[in-house]
Design a protein around this motif. Structure first.
Motif, short mmCIF file in Angstrom:
data_model
loop_
_atom_site.label_atom_id
_atom_site.label_comp_id
_atom_site.label_asym_id
_atom_site.label_seq_id
_atom_site.Cartn_x
_atom_site.Cartn_y
_atom_site.Cartn_z
N VAL A 115 -22.00 27.31 -25.85
CA VAL A 115 -22.98 27.82 -24.88
C VAL A 115 -23.55 26.43 -24.14
O VAL A 115 -23.88 25.51 -24.69
CB VAL A 115 -24.14 28.30 -25.49
CG1 VAL A 115 -25.28 28.70 -24.49
CG2 VAL A 115 -23.63 29.65 -26.18
N LEU A 116 -23.51 26.45 -22.74
CA LEU A 116 -23.83 25.45 -21.95
C LEU A 116 -25.50 25.46 -21.71
O LEU A 116 -26.01 26.25 -20.96
CB LEU A 116 -23.24 25.21 -20.73
CG LEU A 116 -23.31 23.79 -19.99
CD1 LEU A 116 -23.00 22.84 -20.51
CD2 LEU A 116 -22.68 23.88 -18.52
N ALA A 117 -26.08 24.62 -22.71
CA ALA A 117 -27.48 24.78 -22.41
C ALA A 117 -28.35 23.82 -21.11
O ALA A 117 -29.18 24.02 -20.62
CB ALA A 117 -28.47 24.15 -23.81
N LEU A 118 -27.34 23.25 -20.62
CA LEU A 118 -27.34 22.28 -19.69
C LEU A 118 -27.38 22.72 -18.34
O LEU A 118 -26.40 23.20 -17.90
CB LEU A 118 -26.40 20.98 -19.68
CG LEU A 118 -26.90 19.78 -18.70
CD1 LEU A 118 -28.16 19.15 -18.99
CD2 LEU A 118 -25.61 18.70 -18.60
N GLU A 136 -20.35 17.48 -23.73
CA GLU A 136 -20.65 18.44 -24.84
C GLU A 136 -21.79 17.46 -25.62
O GLU A 136 -22.66 18.01 -26.01
CB GLU A 136 -19.56 18.35 -25.93
CG GLU A 136 -18.46 19.51 -25.28
CD GLU A 136 -17.72 18.90 -24.31
OE1 GLU A 136 -16.83 19.74 -23.75
OE2 GLU A 136 -17.60 17.65 -24.14
N TYR A 137 -21.82 16.11 -25.68
CA TYR A 137 -22.91 15.26 -26.00
C TYR A 137 -23.91 15.49 -25.41
O TYR A 137 -25.21 15.70 -26.14
CB TYR A 137 -22.50 13.94 -26.15
CG TYR A 137 -23.53 12.95 -26.72
CD1 TYR A 137 -23.40 13.05 -28.29
CD2 TYR A 137 -24.20 12.15 -25.87
CE1 TYR A 137 -24.46 12.07 -28.66
CE2 TYR A 137 -25.11 11.17 -26.49
CZ TYR A 137 -25.09 11.17 -28.10
OH TYR A 137 -26.21 10.36 -28.74
N VAL A 138 -23.99 15.30 -23.96
CA VAL A 138 -25.18 15.64 -23.26
C VAL A 138 -25.91 17.08 -23.46
O VAL A 138 -27.18 17.11 -23.63
CB VAL A 138 -24.83 15.45 -21.64
CG1 VAL A 138 -26.06 15.97 -21.06
CG2 VAL A 138 -24.57 14.00 -21.44
N ASN A 139 -24.79 18.17 -23.62
CA ASN A 139 -25.41 19.31 -23.75
C ASN A 139 -26.12 19.28 -25.22
O ASN A 139 -27.15 20.17 -25.28
CB ASN A 139 -24.28 20.27 -23.75
CG ASN A 139 -24.44 21.85 -23.79
OD1 ASN A 139 -25.36 22.25 -23.05
ND2 ASN A 139 -24.22 22.59 -24.72
N GLY A 140 -25.51 19.02 -26.10
CA GLY A 140 -26.35 18.63 -27.44
C GLY A 140 -27.61 18.17 -27.28
O GLY A 140 -28.61 18.48 -28.05
N LYS A 172 -23.83 29.07 -19.22
CA LYS A 172 -22.43 29.26 -18.78
C LYS A 172 -21.95 28.88 -20.17
O LYS A 172 -22.27 28.21 -20.88
CB LYS A 172 -21.99 28.39 -17.73
CG LYS A 172 -22.88 28.47 -16.40
CD LYS A 172 -22.56 27.21 -15.50
CE LYS A 172 -23.57 27.15 -14.28
NZ LYS A 172 -25.00 26.90 -14.90
N LEU A 173 -20.52 29.28 -20.15
CA LEU A 173 -19.44 28.93 -21.22
C LEU A 173 -18.55 28.04 -20.74
O LEU A 173 -17.99 28.22 -19.66
CB LEU A 173 -18.87 30.46 -21.86
CG LEU A 173 -19.72 31.16 -22.39
CD1 LEU A 173 -19.03 32.47 -23.00
CD2 LEU A 173 -20.46 30.75 -23.60
#
Length: 272
Positions: free
Chosen positions: A18-21, A262-266, A8-9
């Motif tokens: 880009v949401l990798a989570l 955002e931090y978790v996604n990273g 998702k965005l």
């Protein structure tokens, strides 16, 4: 329920990322909420008194017993150490009594979410991330806690994996592997949030990156975090709030000591 197979965005600070989570697997005791000292420990003591046992688990003793995963096993090991082993019927009865007293404490509002948990749960929900409970506690205790924390409204979790659903508790990876199977999520797109050494080992063995928020009684884990980097994506004392930033112990710098989507996604992206 199956996780989405596409990313998702989300909009963050005016930027699209880009949401990798895809999903977050939450531990409960010591991670989601401060349950151990203010919830489970008094409930154990109330169960012992009701059963006529002269046992009192004070804070220092309970900190040591927390090295044993699962309440039923904790009682069995303690009884063996005293030279007064309990049979299965006694253990089942004590477990039921303990759950009764724990539910009462939940309903009385004796247990609170840890800093940053409510904020982050809402952020995950808004982003469409699936959220699951993965714990070594029994289902009855977990459901009572969720009612106490979130009221009579629907809690934000898509599923619960508890001690009643697996044969082996953490640090065995079975709870996380079962959550992956049932959720249909890709391990490379899932983050585990844990507070203990046993939880970290379980998540790591299941192939999941893990964000650690150690409980104060995890003395050995805290000491190790001060001296070396563990196999965790990052570690902070808690998830943080703007007015209550968390001290970071390891991992990529967390701006302002506040764990965000955002931090978790990273963390998930960098673990691939």
């Amino acid at each position: 329920m199956h996780c989405a197979l596409w990313f998702k965005l989300v909009c963050s600070s005016g930027c699209l990322v880009v949401l990798a989570l895809e999903a977050v697997f939450w531990d409960v005791d010591g991670t989601l909420a401060d349950t151990e000292m203010d919830g489970h420990r008094p409930a154990f003591n109330a169960a012992f008194a009701e059963e006529g046992l002269p046992w009192i688990w004070d804070v220092p003793l309970y900190e040591q017993l927390l090295l044993i995963a699962g309440g039923r096993q904790r009682m069995a090991v303690y009884a063996d150490q005293l030279g007064t082993p309990l049979d299965n019927a006694q253990l089942d009865r004590l477990r039921a009594l303990k759950q009764k007293h724990y539910r009462q404490r939940c309903q009385e509002g004796a247990i609170a979410l840890r800093p940053g948990v409510e904020r982050l749960i809402e952020a995950f929900s808004e982003a469409g991330c699936s959220q699951w409970i993965v714990t070594s506690s029994g289902r009855s205790s977990v459901e009572s806690l969720l009612i106490g924390l979130f009221g009579s409204s629907q809690h934000p979790f898509d599923g619960l994996i508890t001690a009643d659903d697996v044969r082996s508790a953490k640090p065995d990876p079975e709870p996380y592997l079962k959550a992956l199977t049932i959720s249909g999520c890709n391990p490379s797109s899932v983050l585990a949030i844990e507070d203990s050494q046993a939880g970290l080992e379980a998540a790591t063995a299941a192939g999941l990156p893990c964000l650690l928020t150690p409980s104060p009684w995890e003395h050995e884990l805290l000491a190790r975090l001060d001296g070396e980097v563990p196999p965790a994506a990052a570690a902070l004392l808690h998830l943080g709030e703007t007015d209550l930033p968390a001290r970071q112990l390891s991992g990529p710098p967390c701006p302002g000591g506040v764990v965000t989507l955002e931090y978790v996604n990273g963390l998930v992206q960098s673990s691939r």
